[in-house]
Design an enzyme around this catalytic site. Structure first.
Site, mmCIF file in Angstrom:
data_model
loop_
_atom_site.group_PDB
_atom_site.id
_atom_site.type_symbol
_atom_site.label_atom_id
_atom_site.label_comp_id
_atom_site.label_asym_id
_atom_site.label_seq_id
_atom_site.Cartn_x
_atom_site.Cartn_y
_atom_site.Cartn_z
ATOM 1 C CG ASN A 13 -0.168 -0.081 2.507
ATOM 2 O OD1 ASN A 13 0.541 0.852 2.858
ATOM 3 N ND2 ASN A 13 -0.261 -1.204 3.205
ATOM 4 C CG ASP B 130 -6.843 -5.848 6.740
ATOM 5 O OD1 ASP B 130 -6.299 -5.799 7.867
ATOM 6 O OD2 ASP B 130 -7.524 -4.916 6.270
ATOM 7 C CE LYS C 60 8.201 -11.736 -14.479
ATOM 8 N NZ LYS C 60 8.854 -11.132 -15.610
ATOM 9 C CG PHE D 241 -2.791 5.487 13.435
ATOM 10 C CD1 PHE D 241 -1.990 5.413 14.558
ATOM 11 C CD2 PHE D 241 -2.804 6.675 12.708
ATOM 12 C CE1 PHE D 241 -1.209 6.499 14.950
ATOM 13 C CE2 PHE D 241 -2.036 7.767 13.087
ATOM 14 C CZ PHE D 241 -1.245 7.680 14.210
ATOM 15 C CE LYS E 108 -10.727 -0.387 11.138
ATOM 16 N NZ LYS E 108 -10.227 0.379 10.033
ATOM 17 C CE LYS F 29 -8.500 -3.736 14.445
ATOM 18 N NZ LYS F 29 -7.472 -3.892 13.430
HETATM 19 O O1 PMT Z 1 2.961 6.128 6.621
HETATM 20 P P1 PMT Z 1 2.382 7.440 6.169
HETATM 21 O O2 PMT Z 1 2.552 7.672 4.692
HETATM 22 O O3 PMT Z 1 2.843 8.589 7.017
HETATM 23 O O4 PMT Z 1 0.783 7.348 6.374
HETATM 24 C C1 PMT Z 1 0.246 7.276 7.665
HETATM 25 C C2 PMT Z 1 -0.921 6.289 7.716
HETATM 26 C C3 PMT Z 1 -2.045 6.757 6.831
HETATM 27 C C4 PMT Z 1 -0.473 4.882 7.277
HETATM 28 C C5 PMT Z 1 -1.388 6.241 9.230
HETATM 29 O O5 PMT Z 1 -1.796 7.509 9.606
HETATM 30 C C6 PMT Z 1 -2.549 5.261 9.412
HETATM 31 O O6 PMT Z 1 -3.715 5.592 9.271
HETATM 32 N N1 PMT Z 1 -2.221 3.972 9.745
HETATM 33 C C7 PMT Z 1 -3.191 2.878 9.850
HETATM 34 C C8 PMT Z 1 -3.568 2.431 8.472
HETATM 35 C C9 PMT Z 1 -4.438 1.204 8.465
HETATM 36 O O7 PMT Z 1 -4.031 0.207 7.976
HETATM 37 O O8 PMT Z 1 -5.567 1.319 9.086
HETATM 38 P P2 PMT Z 1 -6.590 0.079 9.303
HETATM 39 O O9 PMT Z 1 -7.860 0.758 9.573
HETATM 40 O O10 PMT Z 1 -6.527 -0.871 8.170
HETATM 41 O O11 PMT Z 1 -6.036 -0.663 10.572
HETATM 42 C C10 PMT Z 1 -6.485 -0.367 11.905
HETATM 43 C C11 PMT Z 1 -5.386 -0.574 12.911
HETATM 44 O O12 PMT Z 1 -5.067 -1.961 13.019
HETATM 45 C C12 PMT Z 1 -4.070 0.127 12.598
HETATM 46 O O13 PMT Z 1 -3.509 0.575 13.816
HETATM 47 C C13 PMT Z 1 -3.216 -0.978 11.979
HETATM 48 O O14 PMT Z 1 -1.809 -0.744 12.230
HETATM 49 C C14 PMT Z 1 -3.713 -2.195 12.745
HETATM 50 N N2 PMT Z 1 -3.657 -3.458 11.996
HETATM 51 C C15 PMT Z 1 -4.383 -3.627 10.865
HETATM 52 C C16 PMT Z 1 -4.377 -4.847 10.226
HETATM 53 C C17 PMT Z 1 -3.604 -5.907 10.765
HETATM 54 N N3 PMT Z 1 -3.554 -7.078 10.164
HETATM 55 N N4 PMT Z 1 -2.885 -5.704 11.870
HETATM 56 C C18 PMT Z 1 -2.902 -4.501 12.505
HETATM 57 O O15 PMT Z 1 -2.235 -4.333 13.528
#
Ligand code: PMT
Length: 397
Positions: A207, A276, A286, A321, A335, A339
């Site tokens: 991503n 995810d 490949k 986040f 979330k 979580k």
């Molecule tokens: O890196 P930059 O370019 O500065 O951008 C910052 C950012 C946009 C990446 C950051 O601000 C941000 O929003 N990070 C979380 C992005 C995200 O994947 O969000 P989510 O809604 O999919 O995940 C929710 C939370 O679960 C996040 O804290 C993520 O780290 C965590 N997660 C998600 C999936 C997973 N399998 N394991 C996790 O721990």
């Protein structure tokens, strides 16, 4: 105990203002030592700094009469902060590229503590793209820049390049230590950047995360005195001095690194954009272009934040986040609860100045039933805000 400030004076006309700076700082709770470049010693005598700092002034790396043959290393270890003032275009260029050819630059390279650069030079030298690129690089390396001001310059030009006022520099140095105290002794664990999920030896799914937000939080935490570990997916960012950086690629690598460091962490902040799902099978070779359509079966990755929430100990606070494109409030709150986070920071991909790659973020902070919309701010300012709020949550327990 007095904080140790190492001032590196470079060869510019504003070197005389460094005398006032040393004088102001030594009236406060600081111990000052001054290093000078040979060029600086053409503008101001080392004796002036010795009188003002009540310490020896260092300008000759190869002085045979000194007791300590590796004095630049000893000084680098002594310092709580090293400040270049005035920082000339020449010395800025050297230190951001690791050139170490005199007392000031060798000590700067050896220093693994806070570093501050206060530029001063002619407007055309300052505005030169090379200098601007060097200053951006300095910021990326985690150095604090006390930016030059606009004014009438010694060369009779008017424009940006005037050394920031001594008051401003003193305040910037004070601020470094004010922030420091509150997280002393705390272990902060941060995730940052994207993950890469391999499809075959040459391709992966990932991503747009640059890692900037996670690294900015790490920098803020370091400045507030914490012991910081960052688990980072692939980014173009430089490792931060004084931050334990663990580089990983996939979500499963990140999961393992987080689990290894989880028990010791007091504050856990997950700013990474974790995939995810991952391809169920990673091809050995490949994947060839055969059919019109390629189907890839994806399987779920571990949810690292959820795991941390489920195993949360009494001395831990957790901040997740959420990157949303719709229903930010509802999804973020879900979330936060599911979580088991103490706080959640939600950003919307479609808000200008927010999210991936930018130097700023625009977020809503969710804490219990509270919802706070924060104004646009730098990712580092947001880092400070997050850490201060986690500190409040912890203190209220
Ligand atoms: O890196 P930059 O370019 O500065 O951008 C910052 C950012 C946009 C990446 C950051 O601000 C941000 O929003 N990070 C979380 C992005 C995200 O994947 O969000 P989510 O809604 O999919 O995940 C929710 C939370 O679960 C996040 O804290 C993520 O780290 C965590 N997660 C998600 C999936 C997973 N399998 N394991 C996790 O721990």
């Amino acid at each position: 105990m007095k904080k140790h400030v190492l001032i590196g004076v470079c060869g510019g006309i504003a070197a005389y203002k460094a005398c006032d700076l040393v004088s102001q700082l030594s009236k406060k709770d600081y111990e000052i030592k001054v290093l000078m470049t040979k060029h600086a010693a053409e503008f101001v005598s080392p004796l002036t700094f010795e009188s003002l700092s009540h310490n020896k002034c260092y300008d000759d790396l190869f002085n045979k009469n000194i007791e300590d043959p590796i004095e630049h290393i000893t000084l680098a270890k002594w310092a709580d902060i090293m400040v270049l003032v005035p920082a000339t275009g020449n010395v800025i260029a050297k230190v951001v590229h690791g050139i170490a050819d005199d007392f000031v630059t060798t000590t700067f390279l050896a220093c693994h503590t806070k570093k501050m650069i206060c530029p001063a030079m002619n407007v055309h030298m300052y505005e030169n793209q090379v200098t601007q690129d060097n200053l951006s690089r300095a910021k990326k390396l985690g150095y604090t820049i006390v930016d030059a001001e606009v004014g009438h310059l010694a060369c009779n030009d008017t424009g940006k390049g005037k050394l920031a006022s001594v008051d401003t520099i003193v305040k910037a140095i004070d601020a470094q230590f004010e922030k420091e105290e509150i997280l002393k002794g705390k272990n902060v664990l941060i995730t940052a950047g994207p993950t890469q999920e391999a499809l075959d030896p040459v391709r992966f799914i990932s991503n747009h995360s640059s890692g900037k937000q996670g690294y900015a939080i790490a920098k803020a935490a370091r400045e507030m005195g914490a012991n910081v570990t960052i688990v980072a997916g692939p980014t173009n960012l430089n490792d931060l001095d004084g931050v334990n950086t663990i580089h990983i690629k996939s979500a499963r690598d990140m999961f393992e690194a987080v689990k290894e460091n989880l028990d010791d962490a007091n504050y856990i902040i997950m700013a990474a954009a974790v995939a995810d799902y991952r391809p169920e099978v990673v091809a050995d070779q490949k994947i060839k272009k055969n059919d019109d359509c390629l189907e890839i079966k994806m399987v779920k990755n571990p949810d690292i934040l959820k795991y941390a929430g489920e195993h949360k100990k009494d001395n831990q606070v957790i901040c997740g986040f959420a990157m949303e494109t719709e229903n930010l409030e509802e999804n973020a709150h879900k979330k936060l609860v599911s979580k088991n986070c103490d706080m959640l920071i939600a950003n919307n991909l479609f808000t200008s100045g927010a999210g991936f790659k930018t130097d700023t973020n625009v977020v809503t902070l969710f804490k219990n039933e509270e919802r706070i919309q924060l104004p646009k701010m730098s990712k580092e300012e947001l880092g400070v805000k997050i850490l201060e709020t986690l500190f409040e949550i912890e203190s209220e327990r």
